[in-house]
Every structure is written in structure tokens, then in C-alpha cells.
Scaffold this motif. Structure first.
Motif, PDB file in Angstrom:
ATOM      1  N   ALA A 123      -3.100   4.899   0.881  1.00 24.56           N
ATOM      2  CA  ALA A 123      -4.525   5.235   0.818  1.00 24.56           C
ATOM      3  C   ALA A 123      -5.166   4.526  -0.365  1.00 24.56           C
ATOM      4  CB  ALA A 123      -4.711   6.753   0.686  1.00 24.56           C
ATOM      5  N   VAL A 124      -6.485   4.371  -0.302  1.00 24.71           N
ATOM      6  CA  VAL A 124      -7.221   3.739  -1.400  1.00 24.71           C
ATOM      7  C   VAL A 124      -6.949   4.499  -2.703  1.00 24.71           C
ATOM      8  CG1 VAL A 124      -9.524   3.264  -2.304  1.00 24.71           C
ATOM      9  CG2 VAL A 124      -9.002   2.815   0.110  1.00 24.71           C
ATOM     10  N   GLY A 125      -6.632   3.743  -3.755  1.00 25.21           N
ATOM     11  CA  GLY A 125      -6.308   4.332  -5.046  1.00 25.21           C
ATOM     12  C   GLY A 125      -4.824   4.514  -5.288  1.00 25.21           C
ATOM     13  N   ASP A 126      -4.014   4.426  -4.228  1.00 23.03           N
ATOM     14  CA  ASP A 126      -2.570   4.568  -4.386  1.00 23.03           C
ATOM     15  C   ASP A 126      -1.987   3.344  -5.086  1.00 23.03           C
ATOM     16  OD1 ASP A 126      -2.571   6.993  -3.151  1.00 23.03           O
ATOM     17  OD2 ASP A 126      -1.696   6.295  -1.262  1.00 23.03           O
TER      18      ASP A 126
ATOM     19  N   VAL B  95      -4.240   0.091  -4.177  1.00 27.70           N
ATOM     20  CA  VAL B  95      -4.908  -0.179  -2.902  1.00 27.70           C
ATOM     21  C   VAL B  95      -6.412  -0.065  -3.136  1.00 27.70           C
ATOM     22  CG1 VAL B  95      -5.190   0.527  -0.498  1.00 27.70           C
ATOM     23  CG2 VAL B  95      -2.945   0.780  -1.623  1.00 27.70           C
ATOM     24  N   LEU B  96      -7.147  -1.157  -2.889  1.00 26.54           N
ATOM     25  CA  LEU B  96      -8.601  -1.160  -3.072  1.00 26.54           C
ATOM     26  C   LEU B  96      -9.349  -0.844  -1.781  1.00 26.54           C
ATOM     27  CD1 LEU B  96      -9.094  -4.277  -5.399  1.00 26.54           C
ATOM     28  CD2 LEU B  96      -8.903  -1.858  -6.037  1.00 26.54           C
ATOM     29  N   ARG B  97      -8.858  -1.367  -0.650  1.00 26.04           N
ATOM     30  CA  ARG B  97      -9.534  -1.081   0.617  1.00 26.04           C
ATOM     31  C   ARG B  97      -8.638  -1.498   1.772  1.00 26.04           C
ATOM     32  NH1 ARG B  97     -16.070  -1.411   1.635  1.00 26.04           N
ATOM     33  NH2 ARG B  97     -16.143   0.780   2.245  1.00 26.04           N
TER      34      ARG B  97
ATOM     35  N   THR C  79      -6.076  -5.790   4.440  1.00 27.96           N
ATOM     36  CA  THR C  79      -5.668  -4.929   3.338  1.00 27.96           C
ATOM     37  C   THR C  79      -5.964  -5.643   2.028  1.00 27.96           C
ATOM     38  OG1 THR C  79      -3.899  -3.944   4.662  1.00 27.96           O
ATOM     39  CG2 THR C  79      -3.719  -3.737   2.273  1.00 27.96           C
ATOM     40  N   LEU C  80      -6.530  -4.920   1.064  1.00 33.76           N
ATOM     41  CA  LEU C  80      -6.872  -5.490  -0.234  1.00 33.76           C
ATOM     42  C   LEU C  80      -6.229  -4.659  -1.338  1.00 33.76           C
ATOM     43  CD1 LEU C  80      -8.698  -7.635  -1.734  1.00 33.76           C
ATOM     44  CD2 LEU C  80     -10.379  -5.773  -1.961  1.00 33.76           C
ATOM     45  N   TRP C  81      -5.471  -5.340  -2.224  1.00 35.16           N
ATOM     46  CA  TRP C  81      -4.879  -4.710  -3.401  1.00 35.16           C
ATOM     47  C   TRP C  81      -5.392  -5.406  -4.656  1.00 35.16           C
ATOM     48  CZ3 TRP C  81       0.399  -6.364  -1.102  1.00 35.16           C
ATOM     49  CH2 TRP C  81       0.757  -5.530  -0.026  1.00 35.16           C
ATOM     50  N   SER C  82      -5.469  -4.681  -5.753  1.00 38.42           N
ATOM     51  CA  SER C  82      -5.628  -5.341  -7.037  1.00 38.42           C
ATOM     52  C   SER C  82      -4.275  -5.921  -7.446  1.00 38.42           C
ATOM     53  CB  SER C  82      -6.129  -4.363  -8.102  1.00 38.42           C
ATOM     54  OG  SER C  82      -5.203  -3.302  -8.303  1.00 38.42           O
ATOM     55  N   TRP C  83      -4.309  -6.913  -8.330  1.00 34.73           N
ATOM     56  CA  TRP C  83      -3.071  -7.551  -8.817  1.00 34.73           C
ATOM     57  C   TRP C  83      -3.244  -7.716 -10.324  1.00 34.73           C
ATOM     58  CZ3 TRP C  83      -0.596 -12.465  -6.195  1.00 34.73           C
ATOM     59  CH2 TRP C  83       0.653 -12.722  -6.771  1.00 34.73           C
TER      60      TRP C  83
END
Length: 279
Positions: free
Chosen positions: A194-197, A213-215, A221-225
Motif C-alpha cells: 500500500a502507499v506509504g509502505d 510505495v508512492l503510488r 507502480t512508483l517507489w521512492s529510491w
């Protein structure tokens, strides 16, 4: 819908017709910063497009370009009320659509709302609609991440795409489960659902990826890195004018992101594996 070639004022009310994409995101930044991210060509290329031409002023024509995919969009500016509202007549292959972006301040944050209307119904429109809806969801999440963390920095981007057909359920399994990611992208680690995980992976070449997880959309699927001050997007889109593609896009706002260019060969190999798993 307003016809291309018409000129409108900032206080003109519009009626959105046809199928519409609607999205909303809350950003910890003032409206003037959000507006600048859209209207200033030097800023819009730091989170959204590869090149931008034209001014966000009523009656002007603005063009956005994505060099990696040879895709571009042409718009006429129908309304441009700084820090509040932007209204564009935007071309898609089947005709013109109407894109409206509004920004409101709310308790120290900005609420950005996006509506793109004018999509028809039927098979010739469905994939166009789904692809652009997914694209806007990811784009607004990138905008939020950029504005809140890296607004004064330039972007470095690496993207690899491969043409292949995909099934949505199989794609999500490969993008969003530890087992699925281990078949093509990662050596070890885990991802949230989920978003924020949290996301913690060791990639195929030994790099670490720590983020959140951003969106998530039905296809992407979009994650921060955190290690590269950036994001990684697991991409997928299809349509009669685009073909069917999967891939990865990595954006970094590091002051010196030269080492990021070494990723292109690595991404090419893992995207090949992704396509093979989908075939």
C-alpha cells in the motif's frame, strides 16, 4: 467542450463532457511553487517532460515532448490564472480533450485537482483513457515528491521500454510481490502493498533500493529510491497508437548523478526478463 482556436478568460466556467479522468493530490508546498512547477519550462522538465516549448499564457500554444518515446503533446492555453487554475485544449490521437488543473491552499498544503475530459467510449478510446489515467496518477505523485524534496534541483532520467503484450493480473504480480520481483528485478528484499509502505530491495546488479510505495495504478507502480534521491517507476502502457510496452523509468535529483547512466544496461537486462515472464 471548447473548440481549439477559441480564447477564454481566467474566470470562464467550463463544462467537462464525455468520459473524464479525475485525480487529486495533497502537496506540502504553497500554490505559487506548484504553479511554477507547471508553468516554468525549466521546472516542468525537472519532473515531467524532457522538453517544453511555449508560455502558459492565454492564447499561447504549449508543447511538451518525451524524447525517449518520441511522444509529444500540443495544447492551446485557454485559461492561466497563476497559482489557481490552468485550462488547456490538449490533442490526443482521436481528437481534442480538455485538461483543467486547479490549485487550492488548505492548512499549509496545496490541493491539486486534475480533470481531463472529452474521452469517448468504445474500444478505440478505452486503452487511450486507461493509459492516460495511469500516467497522470504517476505524474502527480512524482510532482509531489519533486516539489516537497528536490524543487531546486535538476533531474537525471534513465528509461528503458520493451514492446510486449501483458496481462494486468500477471503484471501486478511481477511488480508488487516479493516472489514476482525476484523473477526479474531483485535478488532479495521485500515491498509493501500500500502507499506509504516500505520498500527494501537488493537489485539484480547488487545495488540497494530503500524507499516507500508512492503510488500504484492498475498498470504501474512508483517507489521512492532514497539512495539516489529519486524515484523508480515500473511502467506499462498500451494503445492503438502507442503499442504495448513495459519498462522502467528512474529519475534522480542528485547533484551529481553521473553514475546513474550506468543503469541503462542493467535496466535493459531486467526489462528483458520482465517481458519474458509476461510472454
Amino acid at each position: 467542450m471548447s473548440k481549439r482556436g477559441s480564447v477564454m478568460s481566467n474566470d470562464t466556467q467550463v463544462r467537462h463532457e464525455g468520459r473524464a479522468i479525475e485525480d487529486e493530490i495533497r502537496i506540502a508546498a504553497p500554490p505559487e511553487i506548484i504553479w511554477q512547477a507547471w508553468a516554468d519550462p525549466s521546472k516542468v522538465v525537472s519532473w515531467f517532460v524532457d522538453r517544453a516549448e511555449g508560455r502558459m499564457e492565454i492564447g499561447e500554444t504549449v508543447r511538451w515532448f518525451w524524447d525517449s518515446t518520441d511522444e509529444g503533446m500540443t495544447h492551446q492555453v485557454l485559461a492561466a490564472d497563476p497559482q489557481r487554475r490552468l485550462l488547456l485544449a490538449l490533442d490526443v490521437p482521436q481528437g481534442a480533450t480538455l485538461l483543467e488543473i486547479t490549485i487550492e491552499q488548505d492548512h499549509g498544503h496545496s490541493v491539486l485537482r486534475l480533470v481531463q475530459s472529452g474521452f469517448g467510449h468504445g474500444a478505440e478510446w478505452d486503452e487511450q483513457y486507461d493509459g492516460m489515467a495511469s500516467g497522470w496518477m504517476i505524474a502527480l505523485a512524482i510532482l509531489k515528491h519533486f516539489v516537497e524534496r528536490y524543487f531546486d534541483r535538476k533531474r537525471t532520467e534513465v528509461m528503458v521500454l520493451e514492446e510486449t503484450r501483458f496481462d494486468q493480473e500477471a503484471l501486478q504480480g511481477l511488480q508488487r510481490t516479493d516472489e514476482g520481483l525476484g523473477r526479474w528485478l531483485s535478488r532479495s528484499g521485500s515491498v509493501g502493498t500500500a502507499v506509504g509502505d516500505p520498500v527494501r530491495l537488493v537489485l539484480a546488479d547488487g545495488r540497494t533500493l530503500t524507499g516507500t510505495v508512492l503510488r500504484q495504478t492498475p498498470f504501474e507502480t512508483l517507489w521512492s529510491w532514497d539512495e539516489i534521491d529519486g524515484v523508480i517507476e515500473l511502467k506499462a502502457f498500451r494503445g492503438p497508437h502507442w503499442g504495448s510496452h513495459v519498462g522502467i523509468r528512474v529519475m534522480s535529483w542528485l547533484e551529481d548523478a553521473g553514475d546513474l547512466m550506468d543503469l541503462e544496461d542493467v535496466l535493459g537486462k531486467v526489462v528483458d526478463k520482465l517481458a519474458s515472464n509476461l510472454a
